[in-house]
Design a protein around this motif. Structure first.
Motif, PDB file in Angstrom:
ATOM      1  N   MET A  52     -68.162 -16.940 -43.436  1.00 33.25           N
ATOM      2  CA  MET A  52     -67.121 -17.908 -44.087  1.00 33.25           C
ATOM      3  C   MET A  52     -65.651 -17.025 -44.068  1.00 33.25           C
ATOM      4  N   ASN A  53     -65.640 -15.889 -44.302  1.00 31.22           N
ATOM      5  CA  ASN A  53     -64.580 -15.131 -43.979  1.00 31.22           C
ATOM      6  C   ASN A  53     -63.743 -15.436 -42.827  1.00 31.22           C
ATOM      7  N   VAL A  54     -64.310 -15.207 -41.774  1.00 34.76           N
ATOM      8  CA  VAL A  54     -63.827 -15.378 -40.308  1.00 34.76           C
ATOM      9  C   VAL A  54     -63.545 -16.883 -40.040  1.00 34.76           C
ATOM     10  N   ALA A  55     -64.469 -17.697 -40.586  1.00 38.09           N
ATOM     11  CA  ALA A  55     -64.271 -19.216 -40.672  1.00 38.09           C
ATOM     12  C   ALA A  55     -62.824 -19.455 -41.308  1.00 38.09           C
ATOM     13  N   GLU A  56     -62.537 -18.943 -42.197  1.00 37.71           N
ATOM     14  CA  GLU A  56     -61.375 -19.198 -43.099  1.00 37.71           C
ATOM     15  C   GLU A  56     -59.914 -18.711 -42.270  1.00 37.71           C
ATOM     16  N   THR A  57     -60.220 -17.417 -41.683  1.00 39.36           N
ATOM     17  CA  THR A  57     -59.346 -17.085 -40.569  1.00 39.36           C
ATOM     18  C   THR A  57     -58.747 -18.188 -39.739  1.00 39.36           C
ATOM     19  N   ALA A  58     -59.529 -18.818 -39.070  1.00 41.96           N
ATOM     20  CA  ALA A  58     -59.166 -19.781 -37.856  1.00 41.96           C
ATOM     21  C   ALA A  58     -58.428 -20.861 -38.625  1.00 41.96           C
ATOM     22  N   SER A  59     -58.571 -21.146 -39.825  1.00 43.79           N
ATOM     23  CA  SER A  59     -58.259 -22.323 -40.389  1.00 43.79           C
ATOM     24  C   SER A  59     -56.915 -22.138 -40.957  1.00 43.79           C
ATOM     25  N   THR A  60     -56.505 -20.862 -41.572  1.00 45.11           N
ATOM     26  CA  THR A  60     -55.438 -20.496 -42.348  1.00 45.11           C
ATOM     27  C   THR A  60     -54.543 -19.938 -41.138  1.00 45.11           C
ATOM     28  N   PHE A  61     -54.917 -19.415 -39.979  1.00 41.68           N
ATOM     29  CA  PHE A  61     -54.091 -19.189 -38.777  1.00 41.68           C
ATOM     30  C   PHE A  61     -53.403 -20.666 -38.292  1.00 41.68           C
ATOM     31  N   ALA A  62     -54.243 -21.611 -38.219  1.00 46.11           N
ATOM     32  CA  ALA A  62     -53.523 -22.537 -38.000  1.00 46.11           C
ATOM     33  C   ALA A  62     -52.422 -23.274 -38.845  1.00 46.11           C
ATOM     34  N   GLU A  63     -52.570 -23.200 -40.224  1.00 50.92           N
ATOM     35  CA  GLU A  63     -51.764 -23.423 -41.138  1.00 50.92           C
ATOM     36  C   GLU A  63     -50.370 -22.536 -41.112  1.00 50.92           C
ATOM     37  N   MET A  64     -50.584 -21.326 -40.667  1.00 56.64           N
ATOM     38  CA  MET A  64     -49.507 -20.437 -40.773  1.00 56.64           C
ATOM     39  C   MET A  64     -48.575 -20.959 -39.481  1.00 56.64           C
ATOM     40  N   ILE A  65     -49.192 -21.214 -38.540  1.00 57.16           N
ATOM     41  CA  ILE A  65     -48.503 -21.646 -37.189  1.00 57.16           C
ATOM     42  C   ILE A  65     -47.590 -22.862 -37.768  1.00 57.16           C
ATOM     43  N   VAL A  66     -47.855 -23.857 -38.266  1.00 61.67           N
ATOM     44  CA  VAL A  66     -47.222 -25.091 -38.829  1.00 61.67           C
ATOM     45  C   VAL A  66     -46.167 -24.700 -39.672  1.00 61.67           C
ATOM     46  N   ALA A  67     -46.679 -23.718 -40.713  1.00 59.32           N
ATOM     47  CA  ALA A  67     -45.645 -23.447 -41.745  1.00 59.32           C
ATOM     48  C   ALA A  67     -44.551 -22.573 -41.430  1.00 59.32           C
ATOM     49  N   ASP A  68     -44.820 -21.778 -40.353  1.00 62.23           N
ATOM     50  CA  ASP A  68     -43.744 -20.818 -39.831  1.00 62.23           C
ATOM     51  C   ASP A  68     -42.826 -21.658 -38.955  1.00 62.23           C
ATOM     52  N   ALA A  69     -43.134 -22.594 -38.203  1.00 67.06           N
ATOM     53  CA  ALA A  69     -42.371 -23.533 -37.172  1.00 67.06           C
ATOM     54  C   ALA A  69     -41.834 -24.342 -38.191  1.00 67.06           C
ATOM     55  N   SER A  70     -42.232 -24.644 -39.225  1.00 62.67           N
ATOM     56  CA  SER A  70     -41.319 -25.589 -40.119  1.00 62.67           C
ATOM     57  C   SER A  70     -40.191 -24.849 -40.589  1.00 62.67           C
ATOM     58  N   VAL A  71     -40.297 -23.575 -41.073  1.00 63.50           N
ATOM     59  CA  VAL A  71     -39.267 -22.858 -41.711  1.00 63.50           C
ATOM     60  C   VAL A  71     -38.368 -22.656 -40.537  1.00 63.50           C
ATOM     61  N   GLN A  72     -38.840 -22.341 -39.424  1.00 65.52           N
ATOM     62  CA  GLN A  72     -38.010 -21.918 -38.285  1.00 65.52           C
ATOM     63  C   GLN A  72     -37.089 -23.090 -37.679  1.00 65.52           C
ATOM     64  N   SER A  73     -37.696 -24.339 -37.815  1.00 67.39           N
ATOM     65  CA  SER A  73     -36.819 -25.487 -37.179  1.00 67.39           C
ATOM     66  C   SER A  73     -35.891 -26.219 -38.353  1.00 67.39           C
ATOM     67  N   ALA A  74     -35.975 -25.723 -39.598  1.00 69.16           N
ATOM     68  CA  ALA A  74     -35.344 -26.228 -40.744  1.00 69.16           C
ATOM     69  C   ALA A  74     -33.772 -26.302 -40.404  1.00 69.16           C
ATOM     70  N   ALA A  75     -33.161 -27.728 -40.449  1.00 65.30           N
ATOM     71  CA  ALA A  75     -31.827 -28.047 -40.111  1.00 65.30           C
ATOM     72  C   ALA A  75     -30.730 -27.321 -41.099  1.00 65.30           C
ATOM     73  N   THR A  76     -31.203 -27.396 -42.387  1.00 61.98           N
ATOM     74  CA  THR A  76     -30.318 -27.226 -43.541  1.00 61.98           C
ATOM     75  C   THR A  76     -30.870 -25.840 -44.404  1.00 61.98           C
ATOM     76  N   LYS A  77     -29.987 -25.421 -45.187  1.00 58.92           N
ATOM     77  CA  LYS A  77     -30.602 -24.517 -45.975  1.00 58.92           C
ATOM     78  C   LYS A  77     -31.445 -24.918 -47.086  1.00 58.92           C
ATOM     79  N   GLU A  78     -31.059 -26.045 -47.471  1.00 60.08           N
ATOM     80  CA  GLU A  78     -32.255 -26.593 -48.453  1.00 60.08           C
ATOM     81  C   GLU A  78     -33.473 -26.775 -47.744  1.00 60.08           C
ATOM     82  N   GLU A  79     -33.588 -27.380 -46.732  1.00 59.78           N
ATOM     83  CA  GLU A  79     -34.729 -27.685 -45.939  1.00 59.78           C
ATOM     84  C   GLU A  79     -35.577 -26.422 -45.905  1.00 59.78           C
ATOM     85  N   LYS A  80     -34.772 -25.352 -45.478  1.00 58.61           N
ATOM     86  CA  LYS A  80     -35.258 -24.027 -45.158  1.00 58.61           C
ATOM     87  C   LYS A  80     -36.022 -23.540 -46.396  1.00 58.61           C
TER      88      LYS A  80
END
Length: 592
Positions: free
Chosen positions: A408-436
């Motif tokens: 389970m611990n490595v199963a949760e690695t792949a899933s949280t890694f996928a979450e991290m990709i989306v979350a980090d990209a969302s921050v980097q692509s934020a258009a305004t200070k408030e959105e960031k």
């Protein structure tokens, strides 16, 4: 992805006809016949004269049978989740438990034979070309079998667990499936499932949040006496088993199941505890932003900016696919296929069980994802999380089935890694200070969940099991243990806690995985370490990541990290580097 997607999965491509599927019945019959044939094959194996071809054939047939069972089990999980009132599906759940007992009985027979092979012949056996790739799992199987009780006792335990151990888990599901949370909206009382009500828990208006929290608490209190029975008896079965094995440490089984050392677990929690003060600063600052002296438990997920704009299911899917593509084109292609082939059940409707999961159909080489989507950032994160699970299985489809059973611990690695990709990209692509700031908070919320919420679960469960050794634990004491764990995990920074959390969190009641908590935190921090490694390697990391995932079922987590990341998980260094990414998020948030 410009097409309008349907948020309802297609199960007919697996077995047509739902819970009345004729093809499913035939498949189960085939499983029963294969169990009988394999049992006969095992019984006839002669330990005094080792036949290498006979053993190779045994494990080929075992792989085939396990895939057949996983196919059937996944189908039943989907049926029972999509409609908790499907009585036929509930009967199939009970039948699956019987079938599982037969499978476990067969596994016990095989394990006993494996344990009985003389050492010299054993080494010769697992070095044969046909079995060499199964070296790790076969050694693991032999080691486990040599610690077991007699064959007769193990078989009896497996049989009794159907209407004992696993039945308590099913009872919990039945209780929760019948629960309703009553909410007043526009002057009208409406009844919602637990999953639907949970999606309303982070309303921007605090009065509304507290109202939903109180109404959900009322629903859990109503059935707390029943749920305390399921939890106490489930734990009692586990503890009796441990006593007969001679195990004093309740973490022995979960650590072995996660192929993980105690030193690794201690290093991980120790690093988190040393760094919690950073996240306390975030909680305090959020309280100020919400004009509160202290946050309550129902404020943690509250939005701090403008009202969150919700995304349609199709837009949420496009968002995920686009961000996956920036890291891994192969992962993005897979996600798009899963959306377009209707592998995902996300419709927001009554009658579904709460929570989310991903389950695999190894024979069909397909997966299915279950959740309730209402358009929030949290929903999109959950969807990305489950797609990470699905991609993990996808890249392992051609791996020997016995090597696909990753922990389970490595199963949760792949899933949280996928979450991290989306979350980090969302921050980097934020258009305004408030959105960031808003997107950063989504990321930090995940850190709070893994470092504080999951820690509270771990502390509660550890202490509950110690008390359960002395006898039944009352509802009042369960509530008290839960609040004490939450206070410690959140560094006593909240104004109000959730005493009913032990009842509402399904993970405490799952029989297949004891301590269904710390593997999430491991997966989160391990995925952060992988993510940092990927950032350093750049575009060349995609194939390295796939290679790591393909190894997850055939080595310990310490060996996996050493081979692919060249780090020692029993030391603090890796964990400090991983958590530093989360600390950077908090510091940036505070500056904003």
């Amino acid at each position: 992805m410009s097409v309008t997607l349907t948020p309802v999965w297609d199960l007919d491509t697996i077995f047509p006809g739902g819970s009345d599927s004729k093809e499913y019945r035939e498949h189960v019959q085939q499983i029963r016949e294969d169990i009988t044939l394999l049992s006969q094959q095992v019984t006839h194996i002669n330990l005094s004269s080792i036949n290498l071809d006979e053993w190779a054939k045994l494990f080929i047939n075992l792989e085939k049978l396990q895939k057949e069972f996983r196919e059937a089990s996944a189908f039943v999980s989907c049926l029972s989740a999509q409609d908790v009132k499907d009585e036929q599906a509930n009967l199939l759940v009970a039948e699956r438990s019987d079938l599982l007992a037969e499978m476990e009985g067969l596994t016990t027979l095989i394990d006993q034979k494996v344990a009985g092979v003389p050492e010299k012949e054993w080494e010769e056996l697992i070095s044969t070309p046909e079995l060499k790739e199964l070296d790790f799992v076969l050694r693991e199987k032999r080691d486990k079998a040599q610690k077991q009780l007699s064959k007769e006792v193990e078989m009896l335990k497996n049989d009794l667990s159907v209407d004992g151990y696993h039945a308590w888990n099913q009872m919990y599901g039945t209780i929760v499936g019948k629960m309703n949370v009553e909410l007043e909206e526009d002057g009208e009382i409406k009844a919602y499932s637990v999953g639907q009500a949970a999606n309303k828990a982070n309303h921007p208006d605090r009065k509304n949040r507290k109202y939903v929290f109180d109404q959900m608490s009322k629903a859990w209190k109503k059935d707390a006496d029943l749920i305390s029975q399921t939890l106490n008896h489930l734990a009692g079965f586990r503890l009796q088993t441990y006593k007969h094995y001679g195990w004093d440490n309740v973490l022995k089984e979960p650590l072995e199941k996660n192929r993980m050392k105690q030193e690794t677990l201690d290093a991980m929690w120790g690093t988190i505890e040393r760094n919690k003060h950073h996240f306390v600063k975030y909680l305090d600052r959020k309280a100020e932003l919400l004009e509160l002296d202290k946050l309550s438990v129902y404020d943690i997920g509250a939005p701090i900016g403008k009202k969150e704009e919700k995304k349609s299911y199709s837009d949420g899917a496009a968002f995920i696919v686009n961000h996956f593509a920036k890291f891994s084109p192969k992962m993005a292609d897979f996600a798009q296929m899963a959306f377009e082939k209707n592998w995902i059940e996300a419709e927001d409707r009554p009658g579904k069980r709460p929570g989310g999961f991903c389950t695999s159909f190894p024979n069909s080489e397909q997966t299915r994802i279950f959740m309730t989507y209402s358009g929030t950032s949290s929903n999109i994160a959950t969807l990305a999380h489950e797609l990470g699970h699905a991609y993990h299985q996808h890249v392992m489809n051609d791996v020997n089935g016995l090597n696909q059973r990753y922990a389970m611990n490595v199963a949760e690695t792949a899933s949280t890694f996928a979450e991290m990709i989306v979350a980090d990209a969302s921050v980097q692509s934020a258009a305004t200070k408030e959105e960031k700031r808003s997107q950063l908070e989504v990321k930090i919320q995940r850190s709070i969940a893994f470092f504080m919420n999951i820690h509270a679960r771990f502390l509660f469960e550890t202490r509950f099991y110690e008390e359960r050794k002395k006898g039944m634990v009352s509802v009042d004491r369960l509530n008290q243990l839960m609040v004490e764990a939450q206070k410690e995990a959140y560094c006593d920074r909240l104004d109000e806690y959730d005493p009913n959390f032990w009842a509402s969190k399904m993970h405490f009641h799952i029989t297949g995985v004891p301590f269904y908590n710390f593997p999430y935190t491991f997966g989160y921090l391990f995925s952060l370490g992988i993510y940092k490694h990927a950032q350093e390697k750049g575009g060349s990391f995609e194939d390295d990541y796939i290679a790591l995932l393909r190894d997850t079922g055939r080595m310990s987590v310490e060996e996996l990290a050493q081979k692919h990341l060249h780090v020692d998980l029993t030391k603090d260094g890796f964990w400090e580097e991983a958590i530093s990414l989360c600390v950077e998020d908090v510091e940036t948030f505070l500056q904003l």
